[in-house]
Design an enzyme around this catalytic site. Sequence first.
Site, PDB file in Angstrom:
ATOM      1  N   HIS A 251      12.908   6.984 -19.096  1.00  0.00           N
ATOM      2  CA  HIS A 251      13.161   7.222 -17.678  1.00  0.00           C
ATOM      3  C   HIS A 251      13.565   5.909 -17.038  1.00  0.00           C
ATOM      4  O   HIS A 251      13.077   4.839 -17.436  1.00  0.00           O
ATOM      5  CB  HIS A 251      11.914   7.787 -16.985  1.00  0.00           C
ATOM      6  CG  HIS A 251      12.169   8.334 -15.625  1.00  0.00           C
ATOM      7  ND1 HIS A 251      12.207   7.537 -14.494  1.00  0.00           N
ATOM      8  CD2 HIS A 251      12.417   9.603 -15.189  1.00  0.00           C
ATOM      9  CE1 HIS A 251      12.459   8.296 -13.435  1.00  0.00           C
ATOM     10  NE2 HIS A 251      12.593   9.537 -13.821  1.00  0.00           N
ATOM     11  N   GLU A 306      11.702  16.233 -18.284  1.00  0.00           N
ATOM     12  CA  GLU A 306      12.617  17.203 -18.865  1.00  0.00           C
ATOM     13  C   GLU A 306      12.051  17.869 -20.118  1.00  0.00           C
ATOM     14  O   GLU A 306      12.404  19.010 -20.437  1.00  0.00           O
ATOM     15  CB  GLU A 306      13.954  16.533 -19.203  1.00  0.00           C
ATOM     16  CG  GLU A 306      14.578  15.730 -18.077  1.00  0.00           C
ATOM     17  CD  GLU A 306      15.064  16.593 -16.933  1.00  0.00           C
ATOM     18  OE1 GLU A 306      14.890  17.822 -16.992  1.00  0.00           O
ATOM     19  OE2 GLU A 306      15.612  16.034 -15.970  1.00  0.00           O
TER      20      GLU A 306
END
Length: 360
Positions: A251, A306
């Site tokens: 991320h 995700e």
Amino acid sequence: MLQTRVNSGLDGVIVADTAMSEVDGEAGRLIVRGHAIEELVATRGFEGVAALLWDGFAQGGGDERAVREGFASARVRAFAELPKLLPAAKGLTPVEGLRVGLGMLADSELMPHHYLVCGALPVFLAALLRASEGKSALAPDPALTTAQDLLRMIRGRRADPVFERALDAYLATITDHGFNASTFTARVVASTHAGLISSVLAGLCALKGPLHGGAPGPVLDMFDEIGTLERAGAWFDEAFSKGTTLMGFGHRIYKVRDPRADVLKNTVATLPQTAGRLAFAVEVEKAAIAALRRYKPGRRLDTNVEYYTALLLEALEVPRSAFTALFAVGRTAGWCAHIFEQEKGGRIIRPQSNYVGPRP
């Protein structure tokens, strides 16, 4: 002549104060209007989070019941746009269809625009998915919440309450997340006073990009390719040898595990007939983290939102092609909050650039 250090991607650059959310990448913590995301999802539904975000900024702010009623009225209003939308969106992907639908909403619309866009997207998405299967759109039911009605409009019947609660938790979890690309895009457009609908449309266009909103589908593609747990280690070895980017890991901000991943992982665990799939995902996750430690020892990469989003949306029987569009249904409430904040106290966003081209 401007001389300055270029910061490509604006890493670490603070461009505004915000009361909406704080993303603590070092601690792996997300705070939304003073509440940790784990506590917020456990105690409030999607409409409740929207009311919290809008508190002090817009009609319905702080009043969950008012937001629920506003969303319901907006869904009914948006349903009237389908005779124009469906022919125009024929052959388009779901997120492209949402882009067309938002573009059809007039700035002169009398309904509060934050209600209108938040109510329109679930109606548009459900109708687009049904149209892709040759089915007629279902009129919204204003007695239901967004999550309840969206699943009903997609499936043609009410879903089991456990699935409705799961979708509600998902929408609440992803409603706001700092100055990500789509939120920042919405604020840039809002800073010009182009209006809320145009600003939300800009946010959707930024979200459409695969580097921002397109990761959950490829997580399931990865599961399909791995197939069995016995192949996981070899699959990751091959993936890294080819330079493949792992979807669901890493991320831009978080240097540790994304807190939203565990919120959604726990949500998946509440759904029937997902135990085997969840166990598989957990073991694949362990293999992926181990491979990341071996192949990228200098980088701090961990599970992001995700990964378990993919598992949750698969359990809800949402087609992979609609994952980004469904994300937009939840994130739009956050975009609206940032638009209000930008319009209330922000200047037009106009950064400088460093010219590197030829000179006369």
